[in-house]
Scaffold this motif. Sequence first.
Motif: not given
Length: 360
Positions: A14-15, A18, A21, A63
């Motif tokens: 997820y990080r 992020d 993105d 994400v």
Amino acid sequence: IMSDIWNAWYNGIYRCNDVLDHLEGREELPNYDKYRGEVLFMRSWWYFNLYRAFGGVPIAHKVVSPADAKTIRRCTDDEMYTLLTGDLAEAARLLPASKGAEKARVTDIAAWTLLAKVYLTFGKPGEAKTALEEAMKNPNYGLVNTTADAFNVKNKFNKEIIFALYYNKANDTGHGYWYSTTKPEEAQLTQPAPVFRALYDARDNRLPLISEYTEDKKGTYLLNKWFDTLKGNVVENDFPHLRYADVVLMYAEALAESGSSLGDALVWLNKTRTRAGLDALKAEDIPSKGAFIEALADERGREFALEGHRWFDLVRLGLALDRFHEMGYKLDAHNLLFPIPQNQIEIVNDKTILWQNPGY
């Protein structure tokens, strides 16, 4: 345990997503290529380990909301292969050859090395050979004199360390002891277990690293491979995930599996053997490819003891069930993957999207 692994690795993914993105369309940023390469490497690291542990898992390239996450189906082998090989090849092109002034940074050799491990895991030894040859072009890395030198806490990030978890006790960002005891009688026990100790010749200079303890000034006994002295309540041994010894031994594996002569593969297998003070294996010692794979598995066991490679090495080399049966464990083929955490299955609540691995 399975749930903790799943949550931690997906949190890492997820990080990474992020950051990716927010990097999108920002190519003018200083160090854009390096940062993108680092994040692609780290995301690949977590996805690869998820795949090795659980098989196909849900893949998110960006994400996503919690609601959307519950609609992403477990990936196929081909989908994971495409993701990992594409991202790591890009990372290898983007990353620099040297860390520069910063210590805990991945460089291009890390991406090539992980890419080679991916290729071997997916049964692509020819592609692994090519990736490892790219890794070996980096002049900043190589074998140090002994395995003990690679773990010398006074020489962190020596040329053998490709990718490691970094600790620094000076800034109170160290960790507690690994593999320690405060009981002198425990430090005198025969370590490791006899079935594993049997892999070692008495002349092997790696044996004392995982069989002998050294007392620190606080009255605690530590295995030599992880010895360091306290500052306050912490030590600062780094945990190496990828070492140049892995490049060497994977190259031996890639040569053998891709149809090169076993003699050529032995040249590379012998590099860590002779460094450990053992005699080089000769062609007459290894009469078949099967015998070579057995010898390679034993050598990887000796070289990477206590570094977290053993299970995945034995699975990749097709030896896990036999080796664990020899130790008295009742494993079968379904145990080569771990169970999907039950709480994740219940969150999704759709077995066409997230189903349990067979046998659990």
